[in-house]
Design a protein around this motif. Structure first.
Motif, PDB file in Angstrom:
ATOM      1  N   GLY A  44       0.781  -1.228   0.000  1.00  0.00           N
ATOM      2  CA  GLY A  44       0.000   0.000   0.000  1.00  0.00           C
ATOM      3  C   GLY A  44       0.818   1.286   0.000  1.00  0.00           C
ATOM      4  O   GLY A  44       0.247   2.381   0.050  1.00  0.00           O
ATOM      5  N   PHE A  45       2.133   1.171  -0.081  1.00  0.00           N
ATOM      6  CA  PHE A  45       2.984   2.359  -0.020  1.00  0.00           C
ATOM      7  C   PHE A  45       2.835   3.256  -1.245  1.00  0.00           C
ATOM      8  O   PHE A  45       2.807   4.477  -1.127  1.00  0.00           O
ATOM      9  CB  PHE A  45       4.448   1.910   0.138  1.00  0.00           C
ATOM     10  CG  PHE A  45       5.428   3.030   0.289  1.00  0.00           C
ATOM     11  CD1 PHE A  45       5.509   3.751   1.466  1.00  0.00           C
ATOM     12  CD2 PHE A  45       6.287   3.357  -0.758  1.00  0.00           C
ATOM     13  CE1 PHE A  45       6.420   4.788   1.602  1.00  0.00           C
ATOM     14  CE2 PHE A  45       7.194   4.393  -0.630  1.00  0.00           C
ATOM     15  CZ  PHE A  45       7.263   5.112   0.554  1.00  0.00           C
ATOM     16  N   CYS A  46       2.763   2.648  -2.438  1.00  0.00           N
ATOM     17  CA  CYS A  46       2.716   3.456  -3.670  1.00  0.00           C
ATOM     18  C   CYS A  46       1.321   3.415  -4.292  1.00  0.00           C
ATOM     19  O   CYS A  46       0.696   2.353  -4.377  1.00  0.00           O
ATOM     20  CB  CYS A  46       3.661   2.922  -4.735  1.00  0.00           C
ATOM     21  SG  CYS A  46       5.139   2.164  -4.138  1.00  0.00           S
ATOM     22  N   CYS A  49       0.477   0.928  -7.299  1.00  0.00           N
ATOM     23  CA  CYS A  49       0.317  -0.461  -6.853  1.00  0.00           C
ATOM     24  C   CYS A  49      -0.936  -0.601  -5.990  1.00  0.00           C
ATOM     25  O   CYS A  49      -1.779  -1.464  -6.241  1.00  0.00           O
ATOM     26  CB  CYS A  49       1.569  -0.880  -6.079  1.00  0.00           C
ATOM     27  SG  CYS A  49       1.570  -2.579  -5.490  1.00  0.00           S
ATOM     28  N   THR A  89       7.003   2.761  -9.175  1.00  0.00           N
ATOM     29  CA  THR A  89       6.675   2.213  -7.853  1.00  0.00           C
ATOM     30  C   THR A  89       7.980   1.996  -7.085  1.00  0.00           C
ATOM     31  O   THR A  89       9.061   1.977  -7.669  1.00  0.00           O
ATOM     32  CB  THR A  89       5.910   0.881  -7.973  1.00  0.00           C
ATOM     33  OG1 THR A  89       6.680  -0.030  -8.749  1.00  0.00           O
ATOM     34  CG2 THR A  89       4.544   1.080  -8.601  1.00  0.00           C
ATOM     35  N   HIS A  90       7.834   1.824  -5.798  1.00  0.00           N
ATOM     36  CA  HIS A  90       9.012   1.733  -4.929  1.00  0.00           C
ATOM     37  C   HIS A  90       9.727   0.394  -5.053  1.00  0.00           C
ATOM     38  O   HIS A  90      10.950   0.324  -4.904  1.00  0.00           O
ATOM     39  CB  HIS A  90       8.568   1.975  -3.482  1.00  0.00           C
ATOM     40  CG  HIS A  90       9.700   2.111  -2.524  1.00  0.00           C
ATOM     41  ND1 HIS A  90      10.614   3.154  -2.591  1.00  0.00           N
ATOM     42  CD2 HIS A  90      10.076   1.341  -1.477  1.00  0.00           C
ATOM     43  CE1 HIS A  90      11.489   3.018  -1.612  1.00  0.00           C
ATOM     44  NE2 HIS A  90      11.199   1.929  -0.928  1.00  0.00           N
ATOM     45  N   CYS A  91       8.986  -0.671  -5.293  1.00  0.00           N
ATOM     46  CA  CYS A  91       9.633  -1.981  -5.433  1.00  0.00           C
ATOM     47  C   CYS A  91       9.109  -2.672  -6.686  1.00  0.00           C
ATOM     48  O   CYS A  91       8.315  -2.114  -7.433  1.00  0.00           O
ATOM     49  CB  CYS A  91       9.426  -2.837  -4.175  1.00  0.00           C
ATOM     50  SG  CYS A  91       7.853  -3.742  -4.112  1.00  0.00           S
ATOM     51  N   LEU A  93       7.209  -5.312  -7.003  1.00  0.00           N
ATOM     52  CA  LEU A  93       5.991  -6.133  -6.937  1.00  0.00           C
ATOM     53  C   LEU A  93       4.999  -5.757  -8.031  1.00  0.00           C
ATOM     54  O   LEU A  93       4.501  -6.616  -8.758  1.00  0.00           O
ATOM     55  CB  LEU A  93       5.316  -6.027  -5.564  1.00  0.00           C
ATOM     56  CG  LEU A  93       4.082  -6.929  -5.432  1.00  0.00           C
ATOM     57  CD1 LEU A  93       4.122  -7.741  -4.151  1.00  0.00           C
ATOM     58  CD2 LEU A  93       2.778  -6.140  -5.518  1.00  0.00           C
TER      59      LEU A  93
HETATM   60  S1  SF4 Z   1       5.171  -1.493  -5.386  1.00  0.00           S
HETATM   61 FE1  SF4 Z   1       6.096  -2.411  -3.568  1.00  0.00          FE
HETATM   62  S2  SF4 Z   1       6.398  -0.711  -2.143  1.00  0.00           S
HETATM   63 FE2  SF4 Z   1       4.894  -0.011  -3.693  1.00  0.00          FE
HETATM   64  S3  SF4 Z   1       2.872  -0.495  -2.780  1.00  0.00           S
HETATM   65 FE3  SF4 Z   1       3.476  -2.229  -4.074  1.00  0.00          FE
HETATM   66  S4  SF4 Z   1       4.450  -3.659  -2.653  1.00  0.00           S
HETATM   67 FE4  SF4 Z   1       4.415  -1.670  -1.648  1.00  0.00          FE
END
Ligand code: SF4
Length: 124
Positions: A44-46, A49, A89-91, A93
């Motif tokens: 839920g950070f970004c 996503c 996005t940050h990661c 996923l």
């Molecule tokens: S891309 Fe990664 S960091 Fe961003 S909301 Fe999804 S799981 Fe979290």
């Protein structure tokens, strides 16, 4: 099976998981299940996503259940481009979630179209 061989075939090893489907399995339903998993796993950070994966899931659910519209395929293509771009996005996923969807649209485009034009899943 290794990274180089799979890379030359135009794909990626990813996690090394292999899913084998027979010709009675709906590819739309299969990718819907994968996107449901990734949406559930989002931390839920970004925004792309957190919001984009459930939205993508809903579009796929509509297609799979016969409520899809022709423009949904463009929506999915946009989602793949936006959510699938590393750096949005940050990661990894969310971009990773777009890989099976991109492949499904590439290799099973006709099945997506059939769901929309027929208003139902042809595999059920
Ligand atoms: S891309 Fe990664 S960091 Fe961003 S909301 Fe999804 S799981 Fe979290």
């Amino acid at each position: 099976m290794d990274y180089n061989v799979i890379g030359k075939a135009g794909s990626r090893m990813g996690t090394g998981t292999m899913i084998i489907l027979d010709d009675q399995t709906c590819p739309v339903g299969m990718v819907l299940n994968l996107i449901r998993f990734f949406a559930h796993e989002s931390c839920g950070f970004c925004t792309p996503c957190r919001e984009g994966l459930p939205w993508t899931h809903q579009v796929l659910l509509d297609i799979e259940q016969g409520r899809g519209q022709p423009e949904d395929l463009e929506t999915l293509a946009y989602q793949i481009k936006y959510i699938g771009t590393m750096g949005n996005t940050h990661c990894a996923l969310a971009p990773g979630a777009m890989e099976p969807l991109q492949s499904a649209l590439k290799y099973f485009y006709y099945d997506f179209k059939q769901h929309i034009t027929g208003g139902r899943c042809p595999y059920h």
